[in-house]
Design an enzyme around this catalytic site. Structure first.
Site: not given
Ligand code: G3P
Length: 220
Positions: A82-83
């Site tokens: 997840v960014k």
């Protein structure tokens, strides 16, 4: 140093994966929007092409919403990282998600102290943007080097992902600076292979060979 492709384009990913040197993928909202497909659909397709970390970025800006969106993105596939952007809300979301065992790539990093915050929050990866600093006549490669140095000194385990790379020299400098990962647009990956002396040398080898061992006539 690992090579990731910085794209959400499936054709580029298929061509890159076929070369056998791609270890993962990064995307961002601009790259996803460019392809015009729902993020969940596109990220799942990407995970089917490249068997490695695939970064999918949240678009929420408030910590609790980032956490909810991050959980949804992480559930798409085991390879999803997840960014989140390096803001106060992003760091708060990173500390929550990392405690849940969700791997986070903290992006839009432009200073070593920002990178320290990402590591303290438990980031799996931090993404300093070298090219965008160079665009402002700052030294992007020096940022990569400073982060890698302070992470080594402090014993942080967060990986340094050199992002926003614009040239083969950027890739070399990222490797020399100690980056764990470089993420490359497909066009830049393609540039790495080519050198005029390689082409010229191969042409000469084959010419000399053919003068002694002429091509056998094509089978009728
Ligand atoms: O996707 C992250 C980063 O590599 C994007 O960089 O400056 O080419 O948009 P940029």
């Amino acid at each position: 140093m690992k090579f990731f492709l910085d794209t959400a384009n499936l054709e580029e990913l298929r061509r890159g994966a076929a070369l056998g040197v791609i270890d993962g993928v990064t995307t961002n909202p601009s790259l996803i929007a460019k392809e015009g497909r729902p993020v969940e659909e596109r990220i799942l397709e990407i995970c089917g092409i490249v068997d490695g970390d695939v970064s999918a970025e949240v678009v929420a800006v408030e910590a609790d919403r980032m956490v909810e969106e991050g959980r949804r993105l992480a559930a798409i596939h085991r390879n999803v990282v997840v960014k989140v952007p390096l803001t106060q809300d992003g760091i708060r979301a990173t500390s929550i998600l990392s405690r849940e065992g969700i791997r986070v790539n903290v992006t839009l990093c432009f200073s070593p102290v920002q990178a320290i915050l990402a590591a303290k929050a438990g980031a799996y990866i931090v993404s300093p943007f070298a090219g965008r600093l160079d665009d402002l006549a700052a030294n992007g490669s020096e940022l990569i080097r400073s982060i890698a140095e302070v992470y080594r000194i402090q014993g942080f385990r967060t990986q340094v992902l050199a992002a926003s790379l614009r040239s083969p020299l950027h890739v070399f400098e990222a490797a020399r600076a100690g980056a764990h990962i470089a993420t490359l647009p497909f066009k830049l990956l393609d540039m790495l292979f080519h050198h005029p002396l390689t082409s010229k040398g191969l042409e000469k080898f084959l010419k000399d060979w053919r003068e002694v061992f002429p091509e056998p006539p094509a089978a009728v």
